[in-house]
Design an enzyme around this catalytic site. Sequence first.
Site, PDB file in Angstrom:
ATOM      1  N   ASN A   1      -3.576   6.362  -0.952  1.00  0.00           N
ATOM      2  CA  ASN A   1      -3.105   6.512   0.424  1.00  0.00           C
ATOM      3  C   ASN A   1      -2.400   7.846   0.663  1.00  0.00           C
ATOM      4  OD1 ASN A   1      -4.108   4.212   1.633  1.00  0.00           O
ATOM      5  ND2 ASN A   1      -2.421   2.945   0.905  1.00  0.00           N
TER       6      ASN A   1
ATOM      7  N   GLU B   1      -4.723  -0.091  -8.091  1.00  0.00           N
ATOM      8  CA  GLU B   1      -3.611   0.775  -8.467  1.00  0.00           C
ATOM      9  C   GLU B   1      -2.515  -0.110  -9.063  1.00  0.00           C
ATOM     10  OE1 GLU B   1      -3.418   4.668  -5.612  1.00  0.00           O
ATOM     11  OE2 GLU B   1      -2.803   2.779  -4.689  1.00  0.00           O
TER      12      GLU B   1
ATOM     13  N   HIS C   1      -2.119  -3.010  -6.354  1.00  0.00           N
ATOM     14  CA  HIS C   1      -2.670  -2.648  -5.052  1.00  0.00           C
ATOM     15  C   HIS C   1      -4.194  -2.711  -5.069  1.00  0.00           C
ATOM     16  CE1 HIS C   1      -3.278   0.603  -1.738  1.00  0.00           C
ATOM     17  NE2 HIS C   1      -3.359  -0.621  -1.241  1.00  0.00           N
TER      18      HIS C   1
ATOM     19  N   SER D   1       0.811  -1.211   0.000  1.00  0.00           N
ATOM     20  CA  SER D   1       0.000   0.000   0.000  1.00  0.00           C
ATOM     21  C   SER D   1       0.845   1.262   0.000  1.00  0.00           C
ATOM     22  CB  SER D   1      -0.925   0.011   1.228  1.00  0.00           C
ATOM     23  OG  SER D   1      -0.176  -0.118   2.424  1.00  0.00           O
TER      24      SER D   1
END
Length: 292
Positions: free
Chosen positions: A188, A150, A138, A119
Site C-alpha cells: 500500500n 504481508e 495482511h 492494511s
Amino acid sequence: MIVGVIGAGTMGSGIAQAFASCDKVEKVYLCDIKQEFADGGFAKIKKSLDGRVAKGKMDQAAADAILGKFTTGLSTICTDADLVVEAALENMEAKKALFKQLDEEIVKKDDCILATNTSSLSVTEIGNGIKHPVVGMHFFNPAPVMKLVEVIAGVNTPAEVVEKIKEVSVALGKTPVQVNEGPGFVVNRLLLLMINEGITVFQEGVSDIEGIDNAMKLGCNHPMGPLELADTVGLDVCLAILDVMFNETHDSRFRASTLLRKMVRGGMLGVKSGKGFYVYNGKEKSPNTQLG
C-alpha cells in the site's frame, strides 16, 4: 488447527474461505457483531464454491467438505481457537477495543495468536497491552485467489510468532513477505502513491479517465489502471490508508488528492457504491462524466 475470523465482509469471508480450504485447518469460526452478518459472509463463500463446482474447477464433495468446517455467529465462539484473524473496520479504536475483548474475555488458549488484517494501521499500537501475541497478517482481495500475505511484525511481536504465521501462510498456498512495521507496509505504501498521483493527473486535466488507465495498462503492462483500481479497492479505503500514512509520517507525498476526498464525501466510493471514476451497471462500466 482451529481458526477464528472476525468480520464477515468481503475480506473476512474470503480469508475464512482460504483457511477452510486448507487441509491443516479442521474448524473455522466466521464471526461478526450480528448473526445476520456472519450468515451473509457464509452465503458469499457458498456462492463462490458453487461457482467453482459449476465451472468444473471443484467437485461437490470438496466444496461440501470446506463448507462443513464452518461455524458462524458472534465472536464468543472463538474460545478454543489457535489463531484469530481480525478483518473488521479499518479503525484504530475499534480494533484496539476488539483485541482487548478477545484477549481478556474470549480467547482461552494462552498461546493463541491474534492477527490483524489491517492494511495500514500500526500493529504495535493494536497490540499494546495485549497479553496474547499480536501480528499483522495482511491478505489481498480476493483472499482465496491472491497469493501474497504481508506478515507484519510489531515492536513486541515475538520472532517465533512471525515464523509461525509465515508457515501458516505457506500452508494456505500463499507466499508470505515479512515486513517490519511501517506506514502502509510495502504494497500500500507503493500502490497508494500511484493511485493518488493518477487521481491528481486526472484532476489537473493531463488526460481523461480512460486515457490514464489505458496508459498504465498498455505502457506498464498493469492489468488494471490506477483509477479503475481505486474504484475496485474502494475510494474510502484509499483515502483512509493515505490519511494514516500522512498522519504517521507528515510526508507530503501521502497527502490525499482533494478530488479523492471530495468524491468520498459525495458517496462516490467506486464499485461498491456503483459510482466512482467509473459508473457501474452490472458488468458494464463507463467513465463518470459527472467528474468532468
